[in-house]
Design a protein around this motif. Structure first.
Motif, PDB file in Angstrom:
ATOM      1  N   MET A   1      10.684  11.748  -4.780  1.00  0.00           N
ATOM      2  CA  MET A   1       9.280  11.674  -4.384  1.00  0.00           C
ATOM      3  C   MET A   1       8.418  12.186  -5.539  1.00  0.00           C
ATOM      4  O   MET A   1       8.593  13.323  -5.990  1.00  0.00           O
ATOM      5  CB  MET A   1       9.047  12.515  -3.120  1.00  0.00           C
ATOM      6  CG  MET A   1       7.732  12.233  -2.410  1.00  0.00           C
ATOM      7  SD  MET A   1       7.447  13.316  -0.969  1.00  0.00           S
ATOM      8  CE  MET A   1       8.922  13.064   0.016  1.00  0.00           C
ATOM      9  N   ASP A   2       7.494  11.370  -6.018  1.00  0.00           N
ATOM     10  CA  ASP A   2       6.680  11.781  -7.159  1.00  0.00           C
ATOM     11  C   ASP A   2       5.624  12.806  -6.744  1.00  0.00           C
ATOM     12  O   ASP A   2       5.445  13.101  -5.560  1.00  0.00           O
ATOM     13  CB  ASP A   2       6.037  10.564  -7.834  1.00  0.00           C
ATOM     14  CG  ASP A   2       5.128   9.784  -6.894  1.00  0.00           C
ATOM     15  OD1 ASP A   2       4.539  10.394  -5.981  1.00  0.00           O
ATOM     16  OD2 ASP A   2       5.009   8.551  -7.063  1.00  0.00           O
ATOM     17  N   ARG A   5       2.857  11.702  -4.185  1.00  0.00           N
ATOM     18  CA  ARG A   5       3.346  11.573  -2.806  1.00  0.00           C
ATOM     19  C   ARG A   5       3.679  12.942  -2.221  1.00  0.00           C
ATOM     20  O   ARG A   5       3.479  13.168  -1.019  1.00  0.00           O
ATOM     21  CB  ARG A   5       4.556  10.638  -2.765  1.00  0.00           C
ATOM     22  CG  ARG A   5       4.190   9.164  -2.992  1.00  0.00           C
ATOM     23  CD  ARG A   5       5.399   8.258  -2.814  1.00  0.00           C
ATOM     24  NE  ARG A   5       5.025   6.847  -2.859  1.00  0.00           N
ATOM     25  CZ  ARG A   5       4.980   6.129  -3.982  1.00  0.00           C
ATOM     26  NH1 ARG A   5       5.288   6.701  -5.146  1.00  0.00           N
ATOM     27  NH2 ARG A   5       4.615   4.854  -3.944  1.00  0.00           N
ATOM     28  N   GLN A   6       4.180  13.848  -3.045  1.00  0.00           N
ATOM     29  CA  GLN A   6       4.459  15.205  -2.561  1.00  0.00           C
ATOM     30  C   GLN A   6       3.179  15.880  -2.094  1.00  0.00           C
ATOM     31  O   GLN A   6       3.155  16.560  -1.059  1.00  0.00           O
ATOM     32  CB  GLN A   6       5.138  16.019  -3.657  1.00  0.00           C
ATOM     33  CG  GLN A   6       6.596  15.662  -3.893  1.00  0.00           C
ATOM     34  CD  GLN A   6       7.242  16.535  -4.951  1.00  0.00           C
ATOM     35  OE1 GLN A   6       6.568  17.253  -5.682  1.00  0.00           O
ATOM     36  NE2 GLN A   6       8.556  16.479  -5.039  1.00  0.00           N
ATOM     37  N   LEU A  72      11.604  12.811   6.019  1.00  0.00           N
ATOM     38  CA  LEU A  72      11.543  12.447   4.604  1.00  0.00           C
ATOM     39  C   LEU A  72      12.269  13.478   3.741  1.00  0.00           C
ATOM     40  O   LEU A  72      12.015  14.674   3.839  1.00  0.00           O
ATOM     41  CB  LEU A  72      10.088  12.330   4.148  1.00  0.00           C
ATOM     42  CG  LEU A  72       9.265  11.196   4.767  1.00  0.00           C
ATOM     43  CD1 LEU A  72       7.830  11.268   4.269  1.00  0.00           C
ATOM     44  CD2 LEU A  72       9.883   9.843   4.444  1.00  0.00           C
ATOM     45  N   ALA A  78      10.195   5.258  -2.144  1.00  0.00           N
ATOM     46  CA  ALA A  78       8.734   5.293  -2.131  1.00  0.00           C
ATOM     47  C   ALA A  78       8.166   4.587  -0.911  1.00  0.00           C
ATOM     48  O   ALA A  78       7.204   5.061  -0.276  1.00  0.00           O
ATOM     49  CB  ALA A  78       8.195   4.673  -3.410  1.00  0.00           C
ATOM     50  N   VAL A  81       8.268   6.788   2.195  1.00  0.00           N
ATOM     51  CA  VAL A  81       7.223   7.812   2.161  1.00  0.00           C
ATOM     52  C   VAL A  81       5.870   7.200   2.491  1.00  0.00           C
ATOM     53  O   VAL A  81       5.107   7.732   3.304  1.00  0.00           O
ATOM     54  CB  VAL A  81       7.180   8.499   0.779  1.00  0.00           C
ATOM     55  CG1 VAL A  81       6.078   9.560   0.745  1.00  0.00           C
ATOM     56  CG2 VAL A  81       8.524   9.130   0.440  1.00  0.00           C
TER      57      VAL A  81
END
Length: 560
Positions: A1-2, A5-6, A72, A78, A81
């Motif tokens: 998770m980038d 998105r976090q 998640l 991606a 998410v």
């Protein structure tokens, strides 16, 4: 998770935590209004049906959003998410609106909700996770997914079952589904026999009785996985076949005598005879306590007189589980009901009449419906129909326990209905993906337009949320808990199936309204889901809202 998105996920968790606190306050306030002496009062509950309905729906949407976000992992794809965030935004927006209505009705201060809506996290989440650009990007990912959204991690046995039944559904069920629907046919043996051989009818029955469920525990998840796969091919011609043996077998395991279990469970597991469940009556609908079909004790058994309606698969079935009033004292309500097993020949047509040697009769007529064709739901008329004492579930000790034994099977039935809804949604989403990719309008594929992509994203997000919740609750049910949650996921998934199939049909344009297009069948089939296995109003008021208020009061949940 980038990182982006976090951050969005962190905002989502903060929003959901605030909503949960506000929701709990609403549940406590409504419970106080509906209680007397620390217990819920039936008269007060009936007077507060509108806020109770809002509470139930807010609880369903909130739990689904929480479950999706909690599932998640750091390495989640991606698209998983993004879809969880999209549903979170939409669910949170709906929950805020419902809670505002509740707070105003209950005289609570709107300050907590206003404070949430004034926080940067709220606006940022709606913009970054639920805005046009986010929906467009997620829609492109959904278009590439072929409908594979929601939980995909299963252990080997469940994954193999999913693969096998998806293949059967695509190769055997789907090619026959249109003819069964359009010609209003009864499910043919070309579907029933291979399903018998695959063990479909014994999913809830322990291995020692010829089923496929472990002897030492339940496997609700397997039932959910199989049901979902079959419903993708056809809700009526395959996906709903498991419900009736599920309910009857659980009732037998909960209260049947040893002799009844030994006789009936292996037969049910083998799908021979097929079975049907006769609960609903013309004047009572979901009001089980008011049922009136009368059983009069005679030498060696009981004589049944009265009517049942919406008895699905009654023609083809060789045995009916009939909820019968065996105590003439109507004031006993549900405590005067018993379960009787009515044996009859199997009939292929849309009507039948069975006359016993002693003169008792059972007549049935299929009810014409807009969808859900193949199994057919019947009006039934019993006239002095004899049932031996051996066919009273539980024997003499089972008299008066019919309501409780029926409820033993309804949790599984509601979970199965949620799975059916997920299967229909997945079929509709996949059809929409294929059609919008092929259909050219104004010089471009329909799937290239931002609004189309937003629709696909929202459809995918709702399917993913319902699947995640259904799988999660299935595991909870296997621990012996989850009665309320099973009703809650049924509530949400069935309404969601209506929304998703509606959008899928809309994306097909005029072709979506044509009977030759499968998506038209998905749409009319989905409409029945919110009605059977507990109408959504009954589930929302009598099970979900009541259970939420009981929790708020700290009292043990009542049966339903």
């Amino acid at each position: 998770m980038d990182d982006a998105r976090q951050q969005q996920a962190a905002s989502a968790h903060r929003v959901l935590a605030a909503l949960r606190a506000s929701f709990d306050a609403a549940a406590a306030a409504l419970a106080a209004r509906c209680s007397e002496g620390g217990k819920l009062n039936a008269r007060k509950l009936d007077a507060e049906q509108v806020p109770s309905f809002e509470l139930a729906w807010a609880g369903a949407e909130l739990l689904a959003a929480e479950t999706g976000m909690a599932a998640l992992q750091a390495d989640a794809p991606a698209v998983a998410v993004d879809l969880a965030l999209i549903f979170c935004v939409e669910a949170a927006t709906a929950v805020v609106a419902r809670l505002e209505t509740l707070y105003l009705e209950l005289g609570l201060s709107l300050a907590p909700l206003r404070e949430l809506q004034s926080q940067p996290a709220w606006d940022g989440l709606r913009r970054d996770a639920g805005g046009a650009r986010a929906l467009e990007a997620a829609g492109r990912a959904v278009a590439l997914s072929d409908g594979e959204v929601g939980p995909t991690e299963l252990d080997e046995p469940h994954a193999l079952a999913q693969e096998a039944f998806r293949r059967f559904s695509a190769e055997v069920v789907a090619p026959q589904a249109e003819a069964i629907h359009r010609d209003d046919l009864t499910i043919p043996e070309s579907l029933l026999q291979p399903l018998r051989e695959m063990g479909v009818f014994g999913l809830a029955i322990p291995e020692k009785f010829g089923g496929s469920s472990p002897d030492d525990r339940e496997d609700t998840l397997l039932m959910v996985v199989v049901t979902e796969a079959l419903s993708e091919g056809s809700l009526a011609a395959a996906g709903s076949l498991i419900t009736r043996p599920e309910i009857l077998s659980r009732a037998l395991m909960a209260g049947g005598t040893d002799a009844q279990k030994a006789e009936w469970l292996p037969k049910l597991a083998a799908g021979n005879p097929l079975c049907a469940i006769a609960i609903t009556e013309p004047d009572y609908g979901s009001d089980v306590a008011g049922l009136a079909l009368k059983g009069v004790r005679v030498d060696g058994g009981w004589r049944l007189t009265g009517a049942k309606t919406w008895c699905t698969f009654a023609g083809k079935a060789g045995v009916l589980m009939v909820v019968t009033r065996t105590d003439p004292d109507r004031s006993l309500g549900h405590k005067g009901l018993s379960l009787l097993l009515v044996e009859k020949p199997s009939y292929e047509g849309h009507d039948f009449e069975y006359v016993q040697d002693g003169g008792g009769t059972l007549a049935g007529r299929a009810i014409p419906t807009i969808g859900y064709r193949g199994m057919h739901s019947f009006d039934l008329s019993f006239e002095n129909f004899f049932v031996p004492d051996a066919n009273v579930v539980g024997g003499e000790a089972g008299l008066g326990k019919g309501f409780y034994l029926t409820m033993a099977g309804m949790v599984g039935g509601r979970m199965q209905t949620a799975a059916r809804a997920c299967g229909v949604m997945r079929a509709a989403l996949r059809a929409a993906i294929r059609y919008t990719g092929d259909r050219k309008v104004f010089g471009s594929a329909l799937a290239e337009f931002p609004l189309t992509l937003a629709k696909l994203a929202r459809m995918g997000a709702r399917l993913a949320a319902c699947r995640q919740l259904a799988y999660s609750v299935a595991r909870l049910v296997d621990t012996g808990a989850g009665r309320m949650e099973a009703s809650l996921v049924k509530l949400l998934a069935c309404r969601s199936a209506e929304l998703v199939t509606r959008e899928a049909l809309q994306l097909h344009g005029g072709m979506g309204y044509a009977e030759e297009t499968a998506v038209s069948r998905y749409f009319v089939d989905a409409r029945v889901l919110s009605i059977f296995e507990g109408a959504e109003e009954t589930l929302a008021l009598k099970v979900v809202a009541r259970s939420l208020m009981e929790r708020a009061l700290g009292i043990a949940p009542s049966g339903a």
